[in-house]
Design an enzyme around this catalytic site. Structure first.
Site, short mmCIF file in Angstrom:
data_model
loop_
_atom_site.label_atom_id
_atom_site.label_comp_id
_atom_site.label_asym_id
_atom_site.label_seq_id
_atom_site.Cartn_x
_atom_site.Cartn_y
_atom_site.Cartn_z
CG HIS A 159 -51.63 -18.55 91.10
ND1 HIS A 159 -52.29 -17.96 92.21
CD2 HIS A 159 -50.41 -18.86 91.73
CE1 HIS A 159 -51.49 -17.47 92.99
NE2 HIS A 159 -50.27 -18.32 92.98
CE LYS A 200 -46.02 -16.90 100.34
NZ LYS A 200 -46.58 -17.09 99.13
NE ARG A 237 -44.13 -13.24 91.23
CZ ARG A 237 -44.92 -13.29 92.07
NH1 ARG A 237 -45.97 -12.85 92.60
NH2 ARG A 237 -44.12 -13.77 93.19
CB SER A 257 -51.84 -14.47 96.71
OG SER A 257 -51.94 -15.54 95.92
O1 PNS Z 1 -47.16 -20.25 96.33
P1 PNS Z 1 -45.79 -20.24 97.17
O2 PNS Z 1 -46.06 -19.97 98.58
O3 PNS Z 1 -44.62 -19.41 96.89
O4 PNS Z 1 -45.51 -21.93 97.11
C1 PNS Z 1 -44.54 -22.32 97.90
C2 PNS Z 1 -44.66 -23.93 97.99
C3 PNS Z 1 -46.05 -23.95 98.91
C4 PNS Z 1 -44.87 -24.74 96.78
C5 PNS Z 1 -43.44 -24.31 98.98
O5 PNS Z 1 -43.28 -23.84 100.17
C6 PNS Z 1 -43.61 -25.73 99.12
O6 PNS Z 1 -43.19 -26.66 98.30
N1 PNS Z 1 -43.92 -26.46 100.26
C7 PNS Z 1 -44.42 -27.81 100.62
C8 PNS Z 1 -43.29 -28.23 101.65
C9 PNS Z 1 -41.87 -28.55 100.89
O7 PNS Z 1 -41.65 -29.31 100.31
N2 PNS Z 1 -40.97 -27.70 101.19
C10 PNS Z 1 -39.60 -27.82 100.69
C11 PNS Z 1 -39.52 -27.02 99.56
S1 PNS Z 1 -37.99 -26.90 99.04
#
Ligand code: PNS
Length: 161
Positions: free
Chosen positions: A18, A42, A91, A129
């Site tokens: 990150h 998650k 990745r 993570s």
């Molecule tokens: O580190 P991650 O868990 O892969 O990140 C995913 C994250 C948190 C960026 C994604 O779940 C997100 O954007 N969450 C916010 C809520 C949202 O807008 N969801 C719709 C995404 S299309």
């Protein structure tokens, strides 16, 4: 015009992978907002306050990086702060389908920002993570995976009694 980018993620906890993406984004944009967001798929191991403290500690020297917390839709946040980009690290092929889906959904919800993928650095290809949490929970050495200043916090929290 100030070009603002958002780096969203769960950061549960922040890893060297990150940090590499945040650092590179900070060289491409005038301002980068590291956004601790909710991933509905998650269950986090660290509270948002803990995650924020860890990100603050590791991004201390970056002048154009700020941290924020979101409990809503990323597209709405990006629009509200006038960001022009959502920056994510990619990745491997296994990341692609999920990231592609999110990028398309976010573009549909708010067309004013582009999702930009930075290829992860080779040494962070395998890093996540969840890998860090598994290693820490069994008392393994996480020094190759997370910034030094957060080792203790992670170990103290996750090492099984
Ligand atoms: O580190 P991650 O868990 O892969 O990140 C995913 C994250 C948190 C960026 C994604 O779940 C997100 O954007 N969450 C916010 C809520 C949202 O807008 N969801 C719709 C995404 S299309």
């Amino acid at each position: 015009m100030r070009r603002v980018a958002v780096c969203p993620g769960s950061f549960d906890p922040i890893t060297l992978g990150h940090l590499d993406i945040i650092k590179r984004a900070s060289q491409l944009f005038d301002k980068v907002i590291v956004l601790i967001s909710v991933n509905a798929a998650k269950v986090p191991s660290f509270t948002t306050t803990e995650r924020m403290a860890m990100i603050e500690a590791v991004t201390h020297g970056f002048d154009n990086v700020v941290i924020d917390i979101l409990d809503g839709l990323l597209a709405d946040y990006v629009k509200n702060v006038g960001a022009i980009a959502i920056v994510k690290g990619l990745r491997a092929v296994s990341d692609f389908e999920y990231e592609f889906q999110m990028a398309l959904a976010n573009k549909k919800l708010y067309a004013g920002a582009e999702t930009i993928f930075l290829t992860t650095s080779a040494e962070n290809m395998y890093l996540s993570s969840s890998v860090v949490k598994q290693i820490a929970s069994f008392g393994g050495d996480i020094s190759h995976f997370v910034p030094e200043c957060v080792h203790e916090v992670i170990k103290n929290r996750l090492v099984k009694e």
